[in-house]
Scaffold this active site. Structure first.
Site, short mmCIF file in Angstrom:
data_model
loop_
_atom_site.label_atom_id
_atom_site.label_comp_id
_atom_site.label_asym_id
_atom_site.label_seq_id
_atom_site.Cartn_x
_atom_site.Cartn_y
_atom_site.Cartn_z
N TYR A 1 45.62 38.53 136.92
CA TYR A 1 44.79 38.77 138.09
C TYR A 1 44.38 40.28 138.17
O TYR A 1 44.91 41.07 137.49
CB TYR A 1 45.38 38.24 139.42
CG TYR A 1 46.68 39.36 139.74
CD1 TYR A 1 47.90 39.34 139.15
CD2 TYR A 1 46.33 40.13 141.04
CE1 TYR A 1 48.85 40.19 139.63
CE2 TYR A 1 47.23 41.06 141.44
CZ TYR A 1 48.76 40.89 140.79
OH TYR A 1 49.61 41.71 141.22
N ARG B 1 40.98 45.95 132.08
CA ARG B 1 42.43 45.58 132.21
C ARG B 1 42.52 44.18 132.06
O ARG B 1 43.50 43.57 131.43
CB ARG B 1 43.22 46.42 133.42
CG ARG B 1 44.73 46.27 133.47
CD ARG B 1 45.24 47.02 134.40
NE ARG B 1 44.87 46.60 135.84
CZ ARG B 1 44.95 47.09 136.85
NH1 ARG B 1 45.96 48.20 136.91
NH2 ARG B 1 44.75 46.75 138.14
N LYS C 1 49.25 42.13 133.95
CA LYS C 1 48.90 42.02 135.32
C LYS C 1 49.11 40.47 135.77
O LYS C 1 47.94 39.90 135.82
CB LYS C 1 47.75 42.50 135.88
CG LYS C 1 47.74 42.88 137.46
CD LYS C 1 46.61 43.80 137.97
CE LYS C 1 46.37 43.70 139.43
NZ LYS C 1 47.41 44.30 140.22
N HIS D 1 55.60 23.58 128.07
CA HIS D 1 55.91 25.03 127.84
C HIS D 1 54.78 25.66 126.74
O HIS D 1 54.06 26.60 126.92
CB HIS D 1 57.14 25.79 127.55
CG HIS D 1 58.04 25.77 128.63
ND1 HIS D 1 58.39 24.43 129.00
CD2 HIS D 1 58.78 26.59 129.40
CE1 HIS D 1 59.33 24.85 130.30
NE2 HIS D 1 59.43 25.98 130.26
N GLU E 1 58.19 52.05 138.18
CA GLU E 1 57.00 52.22 139.12
C GLU E 1 57.82 51.52 140.71
O GLU E 1 58.87 51.64 140.84
CB GLU E 1 55.98 51.35 138.69
CG GLU E 1 56.35 49.88 138.27
CD GLU E 1 55.15 49.14 137.90
OE1 GLU E 1 53.92 49.65 138.01
OE2 GLU E 1 55.43 48.11 137.18
N LEU F 1 52.92 48.64 135.01
CA LEU F 1 51.57 48.48 135.05
C LEU F 1 50.75 49.76 135.14
O LEU F 1 50.99 50.57 136.06
CB LEU F 1 51.20 47.70 136.26
CG LEU F 1 49.71 47.19 136.40
CD1 LEU F 1 49.32 45.87 135.40
CD2 LEU F 1 48.89 46.91 137.91
C1 LIG Z 1 53.41 46.50 139.87
C2 LIG Z 1 52.16 47.52 140.22
N1 LIG Z 1 52.22 48.66 139.72
C3 LIG Z 1 50.89 49.65 139.77
C4 LIG Z 1 49.87 49.06 140.81
C5 LIG Z 1 48.90 49.83 140.91
O1 LIG Z 1 47.59 49.65 140.03
P1 LIG Z 1 46.15 49.75 140.47
O2 LIG Z 1 46.04 51.35 140.89
O3 LIG Z 1 45.32 49.51 139.37
O4 LIG Z 1 45.96 49.02 141.95
C6 LIG Z 1 49.94 47.75 141.27
C7 LIG Z 1 48.79 47.29 141.86
O5 LIG Z 1 48.69 46.26 142.52
C8 LIG Z 1 51.10 46.86 140.86
O6 LIG Z 1 51.24 45.55 141.39
#
Ligand SMILES: Cc1ncc(COP(=O)(O)O)c(C=O)c1O
Length: 290
Positions: free
Chosen positions: A34, A53, A148, A103, A180, A204
């Site tokens: 997503y 992405r 993502k 699966h 993160e 991410l």
């Molecule tokens: C786990 C995670 N890390 C980082 C981010 C930040 O990503 P972005 O700057 O592309 O929104 C998100 C955004 O939802 C996220 O879910």
């Protein structure tokens, strides 16, 4: 009030008329990816980067992309025609609905595409001026956090830890290193130098993370992309969160203790103003979704 319009497999429909098969692999396995794109008065911020992405996420799970980036942007514009103002555009692609649960990835399955909009909730003035509280947790998610994925149970459970503590985010630590947060990237500042964890499979790669790195370079701020230890996180002068909807926010308490002076610091204020200037220039330059 009429039901909001959403996109489902190439059609614009009222949200309550959209039905998904219980065998859809998104439902059964969380087998999908997503994106979330912020839109300011019709201007999508970095739509192309978000769809690029999405392509990388699809490549990582061997999912065929039903659209080109230009198709995706056209679908976004068509949906936004029904949703004026500041919006979040949510895009989800799952592997589709096979005849049975197995699966093993089925061949030649038509992916399910779903897109919707909801009002963008930008950070409040209070959150920008005073900063937000965060807590820490071990990062108990999997080894492919660069995808993502709609399989968000790890992130949901991580976020719940901060929700239960009345905090804004849960900052995650893996083997003594900062990764993160449950739905944001994290930056630290020490002696005026900004640092962020490397672009690897444990985070991410945020579109906002990349933007902050570019804004730092343009604004003559020192930024290092390098591993950040738990001790460096806890002893930082400033800690920030970044995401498409949070933009950049200062973390002013971590596990109940003040970060630095306990107020948003000078490097944060500089970055926040670079970000706001960037956003307003982009909106003037590109008055439609792009
Ligand atoms: C786990 C995670 N890390 C980082 C981010 C930040 O990503 P972005 O700057 O592309 O929104 C998100 C955004 O939802 C996220 O879910």
């Amino acid at each position: 009030m009429s039901e909001p319009i959403a996109h489902f497999n190439g059609k614009l429909l009222p949200l309550d008329e959209i039905g998904i098969s219980p065998l859809d692999r998104g439902f059964i396995f969380g087998d999908g990816v997503y994106e979330v794109i912020p839109v300011y008065d019709g201007t999508a911020l970095h739509a192309r980067e978000h769809f690029e992405r999405l392509q990388r996420s699809m490549d990582a799970i061997q999912l065929r992309n039903p659209h080109t980036v230009d198709d995706w942007i056209a679908c976004t514009q068509a949906l936004l025609a029904h949703h004026p103002g500041n919006q979040s555009v949510y895009i989800q692609v799952t592997r589709g609905a096979p005849k049975k649960r197995d699966h093993v990835i089925p061949k030649d399955l038509q992916p399910t595409v779903f897109m919707m909009c909801y009002p963008l909730s930008s950070p409040s003035r209070e959150a920008v001026e005073n900063g937000v509280a965060c807590v820490t947790s071990p990062d108990f998610r999997w080894e492919k956090c660069h995808i993502k994925s709609t399989s968000l149970l790890g992130n949901v459970l991580a976020r719940q830890i901060s929700a239960d503590a009345g905090a804004t985010e849960t900052i995650l630590l893996r083997n003594g290193m900062l990764t993160e947060a449950s739905a944001s990237n994290v930056f630290v500042v020490k002696d005026g130098v900004v640092a962020a964890p490397p672009r690897d499979n444990h985070i991410l790669l945020g579109i906002t993370y990349d933007l902050l790195a570019r804004l730092a370079a343009d604004g003559a701020l020192k930024l290092e992309i390098r591993p950040v230890s738990e001790a460096q996180l806890r002893n930082a002068d400033e800690v920030w969160l970044s995401s498409s909807t949070k933009e950049v926010l200062a973390v002013t308490t971590l596990d109940g203790k003040p970060v630095g002076t306990g107020k948003p610091g000078p490097v944060f204020r500089r970055m926040h103003s670079l970000y706001q200037d960037y956003k307003s220039k982009l909106r003037k330059a590109r008055p439609v979704a792009a």
